[in-house]
Design a protein around this motif. Structure first.
Motif, PDB file in Angstrom:
ATOM      1  N   UNK A 197       9.843   4.293   6.039  1.00 13.18           N
ATOM      2  CA  UNK A 197       9.205   5.297   5.371  1.00 13.18           C
ATOM      3  C   UNK A 197       8.364   4.970   4.348  1.00 13.18           C
ATOM      4  N   UNK A 198       7.196   5.451   4.047  1.00 10.44           N
ATOM      5  CA  UNK A 198       6.081   4.729   3.405  1.00 10.44           C
ATOM      6  C   UNK A 198       5.730   5.913   2.126  1.00 10.44           C
ATOM      7  N   UNK A 199       5.070   5.138   1.029  1.00  6.32           N
ATOM      8  CA  UNK A 199       4.730   5.991  -0.019  1.00  6.32           C
ATOM      9  C   UNK A 199       3.541   5.219  -0.687  1.00  6.32           C
ATOM     10  N   UNK A 200       2.800   5.908  -1.738  1.00  7.66           N
ATOM     11  CA  UNK A 200       1.688   5.579  -2.395  1.00  7.66           C
ATOM     12  C   UNK A 200       1.610   5.732  -3.888  1.00  7.66           C
ATOM     13  N   UNK A 201       1.171   4.925  -4.643  1.00  8.11           N
ATOM     14  CA  UNK A 201       0.969   5.449  -6.081  1.00  8.11           C
ATOM     15  C   UNK A 201      -0.396   4.609  -6.402  1.00  8.11           C
ATOM     16  N   UNK A 202      -1.315   5.342  -6.231  1.00  8.83           N
ATOM     17  CA  UNK A 202      -2.780   4.716  -6.815  1.00  8.83           C
ATOM     18  C   UNK A 202      -3.841   5.584  -6.933  1.00  8.83           C
ATOM     19  N   UNK A 203      -3.280   6.735  -7.712  1.00  8.65           N
ATOM     20  CA  UNK A 203      -4.420   7.800  -8.460  1.00  8.65           C
ATOM     21  C   UNK A 203      -4.994   8.556  -7.602  1.00  8.65           C
ATOM     22  N   UNK A 204      -6.183   9.214  -8.180  1.00  9.15           N
ATOM     23  CA  UNK A 204      -6.749  10.519  -7.648  1.00  9.15           C
ATOM     24  C   UNK A 204      -7.222  10.311  -6.333  1.00  9.15           C
ATOM     25  N   UNK A 205      -7.911   9.033  -5.775  1.00  6.05           N
ATOM     26  CA  UNK A 205      -8.333   9.162  -4.623  1.00  6.05           C
ATOM     27  C   UNK A 205      -8.118   7.757  -3.943  1.00  6.05           C
ATOM     28  N   UNK A 211      -6.721   3.905 -13.791  1.00 11.29           N
ATOM     29  CA  UNK A 211      -5.808   2.772 -14.069  1.00 11.29           C
ATOM     30  C   UNK A 211      -6.918   1.295 -14.530  1.00 11.29           C
ATOM     31  N   UNK A 212      -7.852   1.115 -13.692  1.00 13.56           N
ATOM     32  CA  UNK A 212      -8.806   0.218 -14.083  1.00 13.56           C
ATOM     33  C   UNK A 212      -9.367   0.190 -15.266  1.00 13.56           C
ATOM     34  N   UNK A 213     -10.061   1.372 -15.518  1.00 14.72           N
ATOM     35  CA  UNK A 213     -10.670   1.648 -16.740  1.00 14.72           C
ATOM     36  C   UNK A 213      -9.994   1.618 -18.014  1.00 14.72           C
ATOM     37  N   UNK A 214      -8.719   2.015 -17.898  1.00 17.47           N
ATOM     38  CA  UNK A 214      -7.781   2.082 -19.155  1.00 17.47           C
ATOM     39  C   UNK A 214      -7.101   0.576 -19.271  1.00 17.47           C
ATOM     40  N   UNK A 215      -6.855  -0.038 -18.461  1.00 16.06           N
ATOM     41  CA  UNK A 215      -6.244  -1.207 -18.537  1.00 16.06           C
ATOM     42  C   UNK A 215      -6.705  -2.335 -17.635  1.00 16.06           C
ATOM     43  N   UNK A 216      -7.897  -2.614 -17.785  1.00 15.98           N
ATOM     44  CA  UNK A 216      -8.498  -3.648 -16.533  1.00 15.98           C
ATOM     45  C   UNK A 216      -7.535  -5.049 -16.530  1.00 15.98           C
ATOM     46  N   UNK A 217      -6.750  -5.276 -17.336  1.00 17.99           N
ATOM     47  CA  UNK A 217      -6.159  -6.685 -17.380  1.00 17.99           C
ATOM     48  C   UNK A 217      -4.925  -6.352 -16.567  1.00 17.99           C
ATOM     49  N   UNK A 218      -4.326  -5.038 -16.317  1.00 17.01           N
ATOM     50  CA  UNK A 218      -3.147  -4.793 -15.582  1.00 17.01           C
ATOM     51  C   UNK A 218      -3.219  -5.127 -14.056  1.00 17.01           C
ATOM     52  N   UNK A 219      -2.386  -6.084 -13.505  1.00 18.78           N
ATOM     53  CA  UNK A 219      -2.685  -6.094 -11.939  1.00 18.78           C
ATOM     54  C   UNK A 219      -2.021  -4.633 -11.270  1.00 18.78           C
ATOM     55  N   UNK A 220      -2.943  -3.643 -11.074  1.00 20.00           N
ATOM     56  CA  UNK A 220      -2.396  -2.464 -10.862  1.00 20.00           C
ATOM     57  C   UNK A 220      -1.919  -2.491  -9.340  1.00 20.00           C
ATOM     58  N   UNK A 221      -2.445  -2.931  -8.331  1.00 22.14           N
ATOM     59  CA  UNK A 221      -2.167  -3.162  -7.038  1.00 22.14           C
ATOM     60  C   UNK A 221      -0.800  -3.785  -6.740  1.00 22.14           C
ATOM     61  N   UNK A 222      -0.490  -4.714  -7.698  1.00 18.49           N
ATOM     62  CA  UNK A 222       0.815  -5.313  -7.522  1.00 18.49           C
ATOM     63  C   UNK A 222       1.972  -4.452  -8.318  1.00 18.49           C
ATOM     64  N   UNK A 223       1.587  -3.759  -9.362  1.00 19.83           N
ATOM     65  CA  UNK A 223       2.342  -2.652  -9.994  1.00 19.83           C
ATOM     66  C   UNK A 223       2.625  -1.765  -9.164  1.00 19.83           C
ATOM     67  N   UNK A 224       1.676  -1.032  -8.351  1.00 15.48           N
ATOM     68  CA  UNK A 224       1.866  -0.133  -7.632  1.00 15.48           C
ATOM     69  C   UNK A 224       2.952  -0.493  -6.276  1.00 15.48           C
ATOM     70  N   UNK A 225       2.859  -1.569  -5.816  1.00 10.50           N
ATOM     71  CA  UNK A 225       3.764  -2.111  -4.793  1.00 10.50           C
ATOM     72  C   UNK A 225       4.903  -2.191  -5.243  1.00 10.50           C
TER      73      UNK A 225
END
Length: 454
Positions: A197-205, A211-225
């Motif tokens: 079973x799969x899920x996503x967590x990556x914002x509006x589209x 995410x990237x605009x607010x905190x470009x230093x955060x590795x968002x892809x890894x955080x989401x995973x």
């Protein structure tokens, strides 16, 4: 009694596990849990200095809110929704209210940070489906399969008349015919369990834009995973605004196949009961017909067939609908997916009914034996096959002339065999053959449906 759906009315007492997993209360609880965990996850990122790490005591309190989520939370969220006209935003505001009550501070604005509603919803619905399968549907399906297996094993060698195209055919055994269904169901249930079973967590589209605009230093892809996998789900890295629902479609299609096998099973059981191969136990005080006192109807198998059909119709629609969304998203999936529990619930109701029906039946060995004793024509297949081995001319045609459209008895068959002048061993084997003894390797085949642990 005022419920619109029979699942919430007539059959509600049979589906409490499904209600716990798929109700509106359950959806709000899962949404709330996702919001809580996302805030806790953000608080652990050192790059997000504006949100202090949540201490263990506060984290325990917040997770306690999830554990103890109940009627008061539902009422509060629904009151907010009436004001906002947005169900997910109402959950966000409810969590903020609870945080304010414990003095959480300005960090409460990180609730729902960079999220679209579908980030919350796709996780919530996937968790609902996982819980509903684990607590409701799979135990019922496993129970039915185990019970059918028990009958198959017990009656592996019990001869039973067979019918193809509704006409008398080569005999089989009751155990072998039941084992066929066990094997088919086990394949489907193994498939359900194997679907990640799969899920996503990556914002509006699905781009992590905010995410990237607010905190470009955060590795968002890894955080989401890490966040998605923390729920025990498979992370989907590539989506539009909505998770693609492909895995959900796979589960629903597997449920449909399980339902289809169940309908096939119920119809066969119905036929065996109507032919008196299976007898039903009577229940004191029970009425079979409002006008015919003698009736003992196979209503549980009929109920199972009906509910399996309703489940499949809805599951087929959901599986196809939810995998389609215009461009980056439309809202049609939001209304459709609310019926997820209805589709699974009707299947659960069907499984439960089939188990009730199964518990009431027992084989009528004497009826099957008497039926077989009047079917000596079924030995034509065996005789003509032996004739082929020994090079006789037109064996099929000769047996066709003897048996097709006529009634033959043991004397007719034995005289025909004796006139063939077969080798002594072959003749003796055919002369000893009876319809009840002509079941081939059916008893041995039952073992192929045995559970792996046995």
């Amino acid at each position: 009694m005022a419920a619109l759906s029979p699942l919430d009315g007539r059959y509600a007492s049979q589906l409490t596990d499904f209600a716990d997993a798929f109700s509106e209360d359950a959806l709000l609880r899962q949404r709330f849990a996702v919001e809580v965990e996302w805030l806790l996850a953000l608080s652990q990122r050192p790059e997000i200095g504006e949100l202090a790490p949540v201490d263990e005591a506060t984290a325990a309190t917040m997770r306690g809110w999830v554990r103890d989520f109940g009627a008061a939370d539902v009422d509060a969220i629904k009151a907010i929704e009436r004001r906002t006209n947005h169900d997910v935003k109402a959950v966000e505001y409810h969590l903020k209210d609870k945080l304010a009550a414990v003095g959480f501070g300005p960090g409460a604005e990180f609730v729902h940070f960079a999220c679209t509603s579908e980030d919350i919803n796709n996780l919530a619905y996937t968790l609902m489906l996982r819980d509903g399968l684990r607590s409701g549907w799979l135990p019922l399906a496993d129970g039915l399969v185990g019970e059918v297996w028990g009958l198959a094993e017990a009656h592996a060698a019990l001869p039973m008349p067979s019918h193809t195209h509704g006409q008398t055919a080569t005999p089989t055994t009751l155990g072998k015919e039941l084992a066929v269904f066990v094997s088919r169901w086990r394949r489907q249930l193994a498939g359900v369990r194997a679907i990640p079973l799969s899920a996503k967590f990556n914002g509006a589209v699905g781009t992590y834009g905010a995410h990237q605009v607010a905190y470009p230093e955060v590795p968002w892809i890894e955080v989401s995973r890490q966040f998605v996998e923390g729920f025990g789900l498979q992370w989907n890295p590539l989506t539009t605004q909505i998770e693609s629902h492909d895995a959900l479609g796979e589960v629903l299609h597997a449920v449909v196949r399980t339902n289809t096998i169940l309908i096939d099973f119920c119809r066969d059981m119905w036929e065996y009961i109507s032919r008196a191969y299976l007898r039903q136990q009577t229940v004191a005080g029970e009425v079979g017909s409002s006008t015919m006192p003698h009736k003992v109807n196979p209503i549980d198998f009929e109920n199972a067939e009906a509910n399996a059909g309703v489940s499949s119709a809805l599951a087929e629609h959901l599986a196809s609908k939810l995998m389609i969304s215009r461009m980056q998203r439309d809202l049609s999936d939001s209304s459709a997916i609310r019926n997820l529990g209805v589709a699974i619930g009707h299947s659960g109701l069907a499984l439960r009914a089939a188990r009730r029906g199964l518990a009431r039946v027992a084989p009528s060995a004497e009826v099957m034996a008497a039926d077989l004793d009047g079917q000596w024509e079924v030995l034509a297949e065996a005789i003509q096959t032996v004739m082929r081995r020994y090079g006789y001319d037109e064996p099929y045609e000769r047996l066709k002339a003897l048996t097709r459209g006529t009634t033959v008895g043991p004397k007719d068959v034995q005289e025909f065999v004796k006139e063939l002048a077969l080798p002594a061993e072959a003749e003796a084997r055919l002369l000893a053959l009876t319809p009840a003894g002509y079941v081939g390797l059916a008893p041995e085949l039952v073992a192929y449906a045995r559970p792996p642990e046995q």
